[in-house]
Write a protein that holds these residues in place. Structure first.
Motif, mmCIF file in Angstrom:
data_model
loop_
_atom_site.group_PDB
_atom_site.id
_atom_site.type_symbol
_atom_site.label_atom_id
_atom_site.label_comp_id
_atom_site.label_asym_id
_atom_site.label_seq_id
_atom_site.Cartn_x
_atom_site.Cartn_y
_atom_site.Cartn_z
ATOM 1 N N GLY A 63 0.786 -1.229 0.000
ATOM 2 C CA GLY A 63 0.000 0.000 0.000
ATOM 3 C C GLY A 63 0.819 1.280 0.000
ATOM 4 O O GLY A 63 0.242 2.376 0.037
ATOM 5 N N VAL A 64 2.133 1.173 -0.072
ATOM 6 C CA VAL A 64 2.994 2.360 -0.051
ATOM 7 C C VAL A 64 2.841 3.134 -1.364
ATOM 8 O O VAL A 64 2.933 2.552 -2.455
ATOM 9 C CB VAL A 64 4.467 1.962 0.172
ATOM 10 C CG1 VAL A 64 5.386 3.169 -0.013
ATOM 11 C CG2 VAL A 64 4.647 1.372 1.560
ATOM 12 N N THR A 65 2.652 4.441 -1.267
ATOM 13 C CA THR A 65 2.484 5.280 -2.462
ATOM 14 C C THR A 65 3.563 6.351 -2.593
ATOM 15 O O THR A 65 3.692 6.951 -3.649
ATOM 16 C CB THR A 65 1.108 5.981 -2.437
ATOM 17 O OG1 THR A 65 1.007 6.782 -1.249
ATOM 18 C CG2 THR A 65 -0.014 4.955 -2.456
ATOM 19 N N THR A 85 6.458 -2.226 -4.365
ATOM 20 C CA THR A 85 5.516 -1.097 -4.211
ATOM 21 C C THR A 85 4.757 -0.888 -5.525
ATOM 22 O O THR A 85 4.992 0.085 -6.244
ATOM 23 C CB THR A 85 6.278 0.185 -3.835
ATOM 24 O OG1 THR A 85 7.289 0.434 -4.827
ATOM 25 C CG2 THR A 85 6.939 0.049 -2.480
ATOM 26 N N PRO A 86 3.838 -1.761 -5.851
ATOM 27 C CA PRO A 86 3.136 -1.690 -7.137
ATOM 28 C C PRO A 86 2.229 -0.466 -7.281
ATOM 29 O O PRO A 86 1.874 -0.106 -8.396
ATOM 30 C CB PRO A 86 2.317 -2.982 -7.166
ATOM 31 C CG PRO A 86 2.136 -3.346 -5.726
ATOM 32 C CD PRO A 86 3.388 -2.907 -5.040
ATOM 33 N N THR A 89 3.139 6.130 -6.337
ATOM 34 C CA THR A 89 2.763 7.288 -7.154
ATOM 35 C C THR A 89 3.803 8.403 -7.117
ATOM 36 O O THR A 89 3.912 9.162 -8.068
ATOM 37 C CB THR A 89 1.413 7.868 -6.678
ATOM 38 O OG1 THR A 89 1.527 8.267 -5.305
ATOM 39 C CG2 THR A 89 0.305 6.836 -6.809
ATOM 40 N N THR A 90 4.568 8.493 -6.022
ATOM 41 C CA THR A 90 5.567 9.551 -5.879
ATOM 42 C C THR A 90 6.906 8.941 -5.477
ATOM 43 O O THR A 90 6.993 8.243 -4.466
ATOM 44 C CB THR A 90 5.141 10.585 -4.818
ATOM 45 O OG1 THR A 90 3.877 11.142 -5.190
ATOM 46 C CG2 THR A 90 6.169 11.702 -4.713
ATOM 47 N N LEU A 91 7.950 9.234 -6.276
ATOM 48 C CA LEU A 91 9.285 8.701 -6.008
ATOM 49 C C LEU A 91 10.293 9.843 -6.050
ATOM 50 O O LEU A 91 10.406 10.546 -7.054
ATOM 51 C CB LEU A 91 9.656 7.631 -7.042
ATOM 52 C CG LEU A 91 11.064 7.034 -6.929
ATOM 53 C CD1 LEU A 91 11.253 6.358 -5.577
ATOM 54 C CD2 LEU A 91 11.307 6.037 -8.061
ATOM 55 N N THR A 92 11.024 10.033 -4.944
ATOM 56 C CA THR A 92 12.032 11.083 -4.842
ATOM 57 C C THR A 92 13.407 10.443 -4.680
ATOM 58 O O THR A 92 13.647 9.731 -3.703
ATOM 59 C CB THR A 92 11.744 12.011 -3.652
ATOM 60 O OG1 THR A 92 10.431 12.570 -3.788
ATOM 61 C CG2 THR A 92 12.759 13.141 -3.590
ATOM 62 N N SER A 112 3.263 8.968 -10.863
ATOM 63 C CA SER A 112 2.843 10.233 -11.461
ATOM 64 C C SER A 112 3.811 11.369 -11.156
ATOM 65 O O SER A 112 3.843 12.364 -11.880
ATOM 66 C CB SER A 112 1.442 10.614 -10.972
ATOM 67 O OG SER A 112 1.428 10.766 -9.556
ATOM 68 N N THR A 113 4.612 11.246 -10.085
ATOM 69 C CA THR A 113 5.567 12.286 -9.706
ATOM 70 C C THR A 113 6.936 11.657 -9.476
ATOM 71 O O THR A 113 7.070 10.732 -8.671
ATOM 72 C CB THR A 113 5.115 13.007 -8.419
ATOM 73 O OG1 THR A 113 3.827 13.583 -8.625
ATOM 74 C CG2 THR A 113 6.100 14.113 -8.050
ATOM 75 N N LEU A 114 7.949 12.177 -10.194
ATOM 76 C CA LEU A 114 9.301 11.632 -10.099
ATOM 77 C C LEU A 114 10.298 12.780 -9.995
ATOM 78 O O LEU A 114 10.274 13.707 -10.803
ATOM 79 C CB LEU A 114 9.616 10.773 -11.323
ATOM 80 C CG LEU A 114 11.041 10.226 -11.437
ATOM 81 C CD1 LEU A 114 11.373 9.333 -10.241
ATOM 82 C CD2 LEU A 114 11.211 9.449 -12.745
#
Length: 270
Positions: A63-65, A85-86, A89-92, A112-114
């Motif tokens: 459930g990690v986003t 982490t399927p 949505t956000t990866l920093t 959606s956000t990288l």
């Protein structure tokens, strides 16, 4: 001779007994034994799950986003992120060492956000694998060509500030990104670029943090002026047509017939 040899041997034994051969306190071997080494290692692929558990504080990663990491992509096994982490949505990854987007794989369907700022990246190859990406921050790198982003059709915000882009015309490829509204290209190797970029990308609303409302207002005025001009032209054409119609209606049919009779009579006299 034997006595002398025996005496010499005895003296040696006596010397050894009095002063046994021991390792000096400052010998290199003793020094090495006392040293303590601390190694800083990057997580291996087998440790990616443990690393994600540590940074997220969750044992159930399904459930990690949102994930924030600072790693060497080739050693961390980031291509398995989608396995753990399927729904990410956000990866920093700011400050990491990323050779290519291919190191992240192409299965992060929900991403959606990288953010890959300060990652020593030289190109954007492989970014088209993130089909649902909307926000990409790749500033402070060594990127020279933004055109690979043209394959990310849902991209709405792109930050390529402080890179090594020298050719403004490369941004013309981003015209296919119809949803691109915000673009930052400040501190690259070109100047006087805003006019060209806004011409290439009419869909933009913000460039280098500044809204482009004046430009769009000018476009609206131009379009409105064109519409008024066309309307005026149509009105003139209608007026001309009406005048011609009135002129035709004012002509008396009897006068026309009389003229034709006069013409026929003149022809017969000839």
């Amino acid at each position: 001779m034997e006595a002398i040899r025996s005496k010499s041997t005895d003296s040696l034994h006596a010397k050894d007994t009095q002063h046994p051969i021991t390792e000096a306190e400052d010998s290199p071997l003793r020094s090495r034994e006392k040293l303590t080494y601390t190694f800083s290692t990057q997580p291996l692929e087998t440790d990616l799950r443990n690393l994600l558990t540590q940074v997220t504080g969750q044992t159930d990663l399904i459930g990690v986003t949102n994930v924030k990491l600072k790693v060497v992509s080739g050693q961390a096994g980031l291509h398995r992120l989608s396995d753990y982490t399927p729904h990410l949505t956000t990866l920093t990854l700011d400050g990491s060492c990323i050779a290519t987007f291919r190191d992240l794989g192409s299965s992060l369907k929900s991403l959606s956000t990288l953010s890959v700022a300060r990652c020593s990246m030289k190109h954007l190859d492989g970014v088209w694998g993130f089909r649902n990406l909307r926000d990409l921050n790749a500033r402070d790198n060594f990127i020279s060509d933004p055109s690979p982003c043209s394959g990310v059709r849902k991209l709405s915000k792109l930050d390529l500030g402080n890179n090594k882009i020298t050719n403004v015309s490369y941004f013309a490829f981003l015209r296919s990104c119809n949803q691109l509204k915000e673009l930052d290209v400040a501190a690259n190797n070109f100047t006087d670029y805003k006019t060209e970029i806004t011409r290439f990308l009419p869909q933009l609303r913000v460039l280098d943090g500044e809204e482009l409302e004046d430009r769009h207002r000018h476009s609206d005025v131009t379009e409105e002026g064109s519409a008024v001009k066309i309307e005026d032209q149509s009105s003139e054409e209608e007026s001309t047509t009406s005048e011609e119609r009135l002129s035709a209606e004012d002509v008396d049919p009897d006068e026309v017939v009389g003229c034709w009779h006069k013409i026929v009579r003149l022809i017969s006299l000839m």
